[in-house]
Design a protein around this motif. Structure first.
Motif, PDB file in Angstrom:
ATOM      1  N   THR A  34       1.047  -1.275  -0.025  1.00 16.58           N
ATOM      2  CA  THR A  34      -0.092   0.137  -0.037  1.00 16.58           C
ATOM      3  C   THR A  34       0.787   1.239   0.104  1.00 16.58           C
ATOM      4  N   LEU A  35       1.934   1.356   0.853  1.00 17.26           N
ATOM      5  CA  LEU A  35       2.698   2.616   0.994  1.00 17.26           C
ATOM      6  C   LEU A  35       3.575   2.699  -0.484  1.00 17.26           C
ATOM      7  N   TRP A  36       3.939   1.605  -0.894  1.00 11.40           N
ATOM      8  CA  TRP A  36       4.632   1.467  -2.257  1.00 11.40           C
ATOM      9  C   TRP A  36       3.601   2.219  -3.425  1.00 11.40           C
ATOM     10  N   ALA A  37       2.551   1.692  -3.618  1.00 14.26           N
ATOM     11  CA  ALA A  37       1.339   2.192  -4.580  1.00 14.26           C
ATOM     12  C   ALA A  37       1.116   3.186  -4.522  1.00 14.26           C
ATOM     13  N   HIS A  38       0.945   3.728  -3.254  1.00 16.68           N
ATOM     14  CA  HIS A  38       0.524   5.272  -3.022  1.00 16.68           C
ATOM     15  C   HIS A  38       1.661   6.179  -3.457  1.00 16.68           C
ATOM     16  N   LYS A  39       2.817   5.851  -3.176  1.00 19.73           N
ATOM     17  CA  LYS A  39       3.927   6.794  -3.587  1.00 19.73           C
ATOM     18  C   LYS A  39       4.121   6.637  -4.987  1.00 19.73           C
ATOM     19  N   LYS A  90     -16.867  18.383 -11.088  1.00 18.92           N
ATOM     20  CA  LYS A  90     -17.136  16.902 -10.862  1.00 18.92           C
ATOM     21  C   LYS A  90     -16.333  16.150  -9.999  1.00 18.92           C
ATOM     22  N   PHE A  91     -16.503  15.268  -9.137  1.00 26.78           N
ATOM     23  CA  PHE A  91     -15.649  14.584  -8.201  1.00 26.78           C
ATOM     24  C   PHE A  91     -15.987  13.018  -8.223  1.00 26.78           C
ATOM     25  N   GLU A  92     -14.672  12.393  -8.470  1.00 25.13           N
ATOM     26  CA  GLU A  92     -14.924  11.074  -8.756  1.00 25.13           C
ATOM     27  C   GLU A  92     -13.880  10.299  -7.759  1.00 25.13           C
ATOM     28  N   MET A  93     -14.196   9.239  -7.012  1.00 24.69           N
ATOM     29  CA  MET A  93     -13.508   8.529  -6.703  1.00 24.69           C
ATOM     30  C   MET A  93     -13.145   7.163  -6.985  1.00 24.69           C
ATOM     31  N   GLN A  94     -12.154   6.508  -7.302  1.00 23.91           N
ATOM     32  CA  GLN A  94     -11.929   4.892  -7.807  1.00 23.91           C
ATOM     33  C   GLN A  94     -11.135   4.311  -6.793  1.00 23.91           C
ATOM     34  N   LEU A  95     -11.487   2.995  -6.531  1.00 23.39           N
ATOM     35  CA  LEU A  95     -10.524   2.180  -5.635  1.00 23.39           C
ATOM     36  C   LEU A  95      -9.771   1.562  -6.445  1.00 23.39           C
ATOM     37  N   ILE A  96      -8.355   1.652  -6.086  1.00 24.00           N
ATOM     38  CA  ILE A  96      -7.178   0.809  -6.980  1.00 24.00           C
ATOM     39  C   ILE A  96      -7.275  -0.521  -6.509  1.00 24.00           C
ATOM     40  N   GLU A  97      -7.415  -1.662  -7.366  1.00 22.02           N
ATOM     41  CA  GLU A  97      -7.426  -3.087  -7.088  1.00 22.02           C
ATOM     42  C   GLU A  97      -6.317  -3.452  -6.565  1.00 22.02           C
ATOM     43  N   GLY A  98      -6.448  -4.247  -5.332  1.00 23.08           N
ATOM     44  CA  GLY A  98      -5.354  -4.828  -4.688  1.00 23.08           C
ATOM     45  C   GLY A  98      -4.655  -4.287  -3.520  1.00 23.08           C
ATOM     46  N   VAL A  99      -4.670  -2.835  -3.512  1.00 21.36           N
ATOM     47  CA  VAL A  99      -4.289  -2.162  -2.434  1.00 21.36           C
ATOM     48  C   VAL A  99      -5.421  -1.235  -1.925  1.00 21.36           C
ATOM     49  N   ALA A 100      -4.929  -0.709  -0.617  1.00 23.23           N
ATOM     50  CA  ALA A 100      -5.909   0.221  -0.037  1.00 23.23           C
ATOM     51  C   ALA A 100      -5.763   1.709  -0.549  1.00 23.23           C
TER      52      ALA A 100
END
Length: 168
Positions: A34-39, A90-100
């Motif tokens: 999660t830390l790696w993907a966010h960075k 317009k505001f959109e939020m999408q979850l990235i698969e596999g990490v938080a």
């Protein structure tokens, strides 16, 4: 402590490793990915960008900019919020698969042509917005609401507001 206790009872490093992983994995197994993907997402995609400048828009729509005046309050319209009779946010939020990690996009759109004029992309991480009944919401060490510091967030907001003022 768990490692020493298991080692004293079993005398086997392999069993100690298994016990350690069983104890470690539920609370911390997703920390590093999660830390790696966010960075990574913050470095590659986050930021504010103007796609069509107010000058370009005015040239494409002669005389229209002078007729626009901002609404006193933002008005809801088709999953967007209108700032005047021509522009909406317009505001959109999408979850990235596999990490938080969540990708959050705020766009300023010309509602007549559906053209995106500017876009602000940010990423947050953690489980707090997923589901309140999910046990992973207790993982506070994963929570981060933005790629940016408070100062950088203010700068991005100021850039967007300058852009909006030119359109109003």
């Amino acid at each position: 402590y768990g490692w020493r206790y298991t080692k004293s009872k079993t005398k086997t490093t392999a069993i100690c490793m298994v016990v350690f992983l069983v104890m470690y994995w539920p609370p911390f197994g997703d920390l590093i990915p999660t830390l790696w993907a966010h960075k990574l997402y913050c470095e590659k995609e986050a930021g504010f960008k103007v796609i069509v400048t107010s000058e370009q828009w005015a040239a494409e729509n002669p005389g229209m900019l002078e007729t626009l005046s901002p609404y006193e309050k933002f008005t809801p319209y088709q999953h967007m919020v209108m700032g005047n009779k021509r522009f909406a946010m317009k505001f959109e939020m999408q979850l990235i698969e596999g990490v938080a990690v969540r990708r959050e996009v705020g766009s300023i759109i010309d509602i007549e042509t559906k053209k995106i004029l500017s876009e602000r992309v940010d990423f947050s991480r953690g489980y707090r917005y997923y589901n309140v009944k999910d046990w992973r919401t207790i993982k506070m060490w994963l929570d981060e609401s933005s790629c940016y510091s408070d100062e950088e967030l203010k700068k991005n907001k100021d850039q967007r507001n300058v852009f909006l003022k030119k359109l109003n």
